[in-house]
Motif scaffolding. Structure first.
Motif, PDB file in Angstrom:
ATOM      1  N   ARG A   1       0.837  -1.213   0.000  1.00 35.13           N
ATOM      2  CA  ARG A   1       0.000   0.000   0.000  1.00 35.13           C
ATOM      3  C   ARG A   1       0.865   1.253   0.000  1.00 35.13           C
ATOM      4  NH1 ARG A   1      -3.714  -0.581   5.088  1.00 35.13           N
ATOM      5  NH2 ARG A   1      -1.655  -1.168   5.919  1.00 35.13           N
ATOM      6  N   LEU A   2       0.393   2.271  -0.798  1.00 33.28           N
ATOM      7  CA  LEU A   2       1.029   3.583  -0.793  1.00 33.28           C
ATOM      8  C   LEU A   2       0.137   4.486   0.058  1.00 33.28           C
ATOM      9  CD1 LEU A   2       1.984   3.803  -4.575  1.00 33.28           C
ATOM     10  CD2 LEU A   2       3.416   3.083  -2.653  1.00 33.28           C
ATOM     11  N   VAL A   3       0.349   4.451   1.291  1.00 29.10           N
ATOM     12  CA  VAL A   3      -0.542   5.147   2.235  1.00 29.10           C
ATOM     13  C   VAL A   3      -0.565   6.641   1.986  1.00 29.10           C
ATOM     14  CG1 VAL A   3      -0.970   5.591   4.681  1.00 29.10           C
ATOM     15  CG2 VAL A   3      -0.135   3.352   3.931  1.00 29.10           C
ATOM     16  N   GLY A   4       0.507   7.222   1.590  1.00 28.77           N
ATOM     17  CA  GLY A   4       0.569   8.666   1.369  1.00 28.77           C
ATOM     18  C   GLY A   4      -0.234   9.121   0.168  1.00 28.77           C
ATOM     19  N   GLU A   5      -0.433   8.226  -0.815  1.00 25.14           N
ATOM     20  CA  GLU A   5      -1.144   8.618  -2.034  1.00 25.14           C
ATOM     21  C   GLU A   5      -2.627   8.244  -1.994  1.00 25.14           C
ATOM     22  OE1 GLU A   5       0.786   7.093  -5.437  1.00 25.14           O
ATOM     23  OE2 GLU A   5       2.756   7.922  -4.926  1.00 25.14           O
ATOM     24  N   LEU A   6      -3.027   7.392  -1.082  1.00 22.09           N
ATOM     25  CA  LEU A   6      -4.433   7.009  -1.004  1.00 22.09           C
ATOM     26  C   LEU A   6      -5.262   8.154  -0.448  1.00 22.09           C
ATOM     27  CD1 LEU A   6      -4.216   3.359   0.348  1.00 22.09           C
ATOM     28  CD2 LEU A   6      -4.886   4.092  -1.930  1.00 22.09           C
ATOM     29  N   PRO A   7      -6.508   8.393  -1.038  1.00 23.08           N
ATOM     30  CA  PRO A   7      -7.377   9.448  -0.486  1.00 23.08           C
ATOM     31  C   PRO A   7      -7.968   9.004   0.841  1.00 23.08           C
ATOM     32  CG  PRO A   7      -8.518   8.281  -2.224  1.00 23.08           C
ATOM     33  CD  PRO A   7      -7.103   7.729  -2.204  1.00 23.08           C
ATOM     34  N   GLU A   8      -8.342   9.976   1.629  1.00 19.63           N
ATOM     35  CA  GLU A   8      -8.964   9.668   2.900  1.00 19.63           C
ATOM     36  C   GLU A   8     -10.397   9.177   2.673  1.00 19.63           C
ATOM     37  OE1 GLU A   8      -7.694   9.749   5.866  1.00 19.63           O
ATOM     38  OE2 GLU A   8      -5.721  10.422   5.212  1.00 19.63           O
ATOM     39  N   ASP A   9     -10.855   8.283   3.505  1.00 22.87           N
ATOM     40  CA  ASP A   9     -12.234   7.766   3.378  1.00 22.87           C
ATOM     41  C   ASP A   9     -13.266   8.874   3.557  1.00 22.87           C
ATOM     42  OD1 ASP A   9     -11.218   5.317   2.952  1.00 22.87           O
ATOM     43  OD2 ASP A   9     -11.469   4.606   5.012  1.00 22.87           O
ATOM     44  N   SER A  10     -13.038   9.814   4.442  1.00 19.68           N
ATOM     45  CA  SER A  10     -13.990  10.897   4.681  1.00 19.68           C
ATOM     46  C   SER A  10     -14.132  11.809   3.465  1.00 19.68           C
ATOM     47  CB  SER A  10     -13.544  11.715   5.893  1.00 19.68           C
ATOM     48  OG  SER A  10     -12.262  12.280   5.653  1.00 19.68           O
ATOM     49  N   VAL A  11     -13.038  12.044   2.734  1.00 20.59           N
ATOM     50  CA  VAL A  11     -13.080  12.877   1.539  1.00 20.59           C
ATOM     51  C   VAL A  11     -13.950  12.227   0.475  1.00 20.59           C
ATOM     52  CG1 VAL A  11     -11.693  13.891  -0.296  1.00 20.59           C
ATOM     53  CG2 VAL A  11     -10.845  13.890   2.045  1.00 20.59           C
ATOM     54  N   VAL A  12     -13.834  10.968   0.289  1.00 20.78           N
ATOM     55  CA  VAL A  12     -14.651  10.242  -0.687  1.00 20.78           C
ATOM     56  C   VAL A  12     -16.128  10.352  -0.315  1.00 20.78           C
ATOM     57  CG1 VAL A  12     -15.175   7.966  -1.637  1.00 20.78           C
ATOM     58  CG2 VAL A  12     -12.805   8.672  -1.332  1.00 20.78           C
ATOM     59  N   GLY A  13     -16.490  10.245   0.928  1.00 21.43           N
ATOM     60  CA  GLY A  13     -17.873  10.342   1.380  1.00 21.43           C
ATOM     61  C   GLY A  13     -18.462  11.725   1.131  1.00 21.43           C
ATOM     62  N   ILE A  14     -17.698  12.761   1.392  1.00 24.20           N
ATOM     63  CA  ILE A  14     -18.180  14.134   1.174  1.00 24.20           C
ATOM     64  C   ILE A  14     -18.432  14.389  -0.306  1.00 24.20           C
ATOM     65  CG2 ILE A  14     -17.521  16.557   1.310  1.00 24.20           C
ATOM     66  CD1 ILE A  14     -16.090  15.868   3.930  1.00 24.20           C
ATOM     67  N   ARG A  15     -17.534  13.918  -1.165  1.00 23.82           N
ATOM     68  CA  ARG A  15     -17.727  14.119  -2.601  1.00 23.82           C
ATOM     69  C   ARG A  15     -18.983  13.387  -3.085  1.00 23.82           C
ATOM     70  NH1 ARG A  15     -11.631  13.411  -5.101  1.00 23.82           N
ATOM     71  NH2 ARG A  15     -10.786  15.373  -4.295  1.00 23.82           N
ATOM     72  N   PHE A  16     -19.160  12.182  -2.598  1.00 22.75           N
ATOM     73  CA  PHE A  16     -20.325  11.412  -3.009  1.00 22.75           C
ATOM     74  C   PHE A  16     -21.622  12.116  -2.597  1.00 22.75           C
ATOM     75  CE2 PHE A  16     -23.571   8.254  -2.029  1.00 22.75           C
ATOM     76  CZ  PHE A  16     -23.710   7.660  -3.276  1.00 22.75           C
ATOM     77  N   ILE A  17     -21.637  12.582  -1.362  1.00 21.20           N
ATOM     78  CA  ILE A  17     -22.835  13.286  -0.876  1.00 21.20           C
ATOM     79  C   ILE A  17     -23.074  14.557  -1.678  1.00 21.20           C
ATOM     80  CG2 ILE A  17     -23.782  14.540   1.098  1.00 21.20           C
ATOM     81  CD1 ILE A  17     -22.360  12.469   2.897  1.00 21.20           C
ATOM     82  N   THR A  18     -21.960  15.291  -1.997  1.00 22.54           N
ATOM     83  CA  THR A  18     -22.094  16.521  -2.786  1.00 22.54           C
ATOM     84  C   THR A  18     -22.672  16.238  -4.161  1.00 22.54           C
ATOM     85  OG1 THR A  18     -20.204  17.467  -1.620  1.00 22.54           O
ATOM     86  CG2 THR A  18     -20.865  18.519  -3.673  1.00 22.54           C
ATOM     87  N   TYR A  19     -22.136  15.200  -4.820  1.00 24.00           N
ATOM     88  CA  TYR A  19     -22.650  14.833  -6.141  1.00 24.00           C
ATOM     89  C   TYR A  19     -24.106  14.380  -6.062  1.00 24.00           C
ATOM     90  CZ  TYR A  19     -17.790  14.952  -7.763  1.00 24.00           C
ATOM     91  OH  TYR A  19     -16.515  15.334  -8.081  1.00 24.00           O
ATOM     92  N   ALA A  20     -24.430  13.596  -5.037  1.00 18.89           N
ATOM     93  CA  ALA A  20     -25.810  13.106  -4.903  1.00 18.89           C
ATOM     94  C   ALA A  20     -26.780  14.258  -4.703  1.00 18.89           C
ATOM     95  CB  ALA A  20     -25.897  12.116  -3.740  1.00 18.89           C
ATOM     96  N   VAL A  21     -26.418  15.215  -3.827  1.00 20.30           N
ATOM     97  CA  VAL A  21     -27.293  16.361  -3.589  1.00 20.30           C
ATOM     98  C   VAL A  21     -27.431  17.207  -4.843  1.00 20.30           C
ATOM     99  CG1 VAL A  21     -27.517  18.518  -2.288  1.00 20.30           C
ATOM    100  CG2 VAL A  21     -26.855  16.422  -1.110  1.00 20.30           C
ATOM    101  N   SER A  22     -26.328  17.434  -5.558  1.00 18.19           N
ATOM    102  CA  SER A  22     -26.375  18.231  -6.796  1.00 18.19           C
ATOM    103  C   SER A  22     -27.276  17.570  -7.835  1.00 18.19           C
ATOM    104  CB  SER A  22     -24.967  18.413  -7.363  1.00 18.19           C
ATOM    105  OG  SER A  22     -24.149  19.076  -6.431  1.00 18.19           O
TER     106      SER A  22
END
Length: 201
Positions: free
Chosen positions: A19-40
């Motif tokens: 695993r490249l831990v430094g390059e992986l996105p945070e789980d919370s960031v993925v959730g916020i984007r998904f919610i933003t796209y869903a609401v939009s």
């Protein structure tokens, strides 16, 4: 030497962590984007649906207005036709009422006019004879002074009242107008009203 070997000892479940831990996105960031796209997407879909519904409602109202205007236009000609028929029926009903009134008239009109003409004094002219509402109105002219005209009219009325074919058929025989003629200063215009007695039914 024994300690180094102990450090290199590997457990049977060991695997290499790639695993490249430094390059992986945070789980919370993925959730916020998904919610933003869903609401939009939900807002956009709601806007499209609302716009479509508004356009449909507007189109429906326009069609209803056009239909109502067309019905009003059609009804307008029907109302005009109904009013024309009402006027026609009113005229015809008046004719029937006049005919019925003539049938109930207790005096023969032609005979009355003949009696009136025979009783008419000299220098006295009858212009019109009107009949309505069970009464006769005689309009005419008299070439005499106002005083002499009053005397002649009084004598004429007494003659009519005393006539056995005329007097008993009327409730009243009176002068209802005596004025100087507008056309001729030497003429007096008069009006005599004779009210008929109703026929016994």
């Amino acid at each position: 030497m024994s300690r180094a070997r102990e450090r290199l000892f590997m457990a049977p479940n060991w695997h290499v962590d790639c695993r490249l831990v430094g390059e992986l996105p945070e789980d919370s960031v993925v959730g916020i984007r998904f919610i933003t796209y869903a609401v939009s997407c939900a807002v956009a879909l709601a806007s499209v649906l609302f716009t479509g519904w508004y356009a449909y409602a507007d189109l429906t109202v326009r069609h209803q207005i056009e239909d109502a205007e067309q019905r009003l236009e059609d009804d307008r000609w029907e109302v005009i036709e109904i009013r024309r028929l009402q006027r026609f029926y009113e005229i015809e009903s008046k004719k029937i009422e006049n005919a019925y009134s003539e049938m109930r008239n207790p005096i023969l009109i032609s005979g009355f006019i003949s009696k009136l003409g025979h009783s008419l004094p000299d220098r006295m002219v009858v212009d019109t004879i009107e009949y309505s509402d069970n009464r006769f109105v005689v309009h005419g002219r008299l070439k005499e002074s106002s005083e002499r005209s009053s005397i002649l009219l009084g004598e004429f009325l007494e003659k009519l009242r005393g006539d056995p074919d005329v007097g008993p058929r009327f409730i009243s025989i009176n002068v209802t107008g005596l004025d100087r003629s507008i056309e001729d200063d030497q003429m007096m215009s008069y009006a005599i009203t004779l009210r008929l007695k109703p026929r016994d039914t």
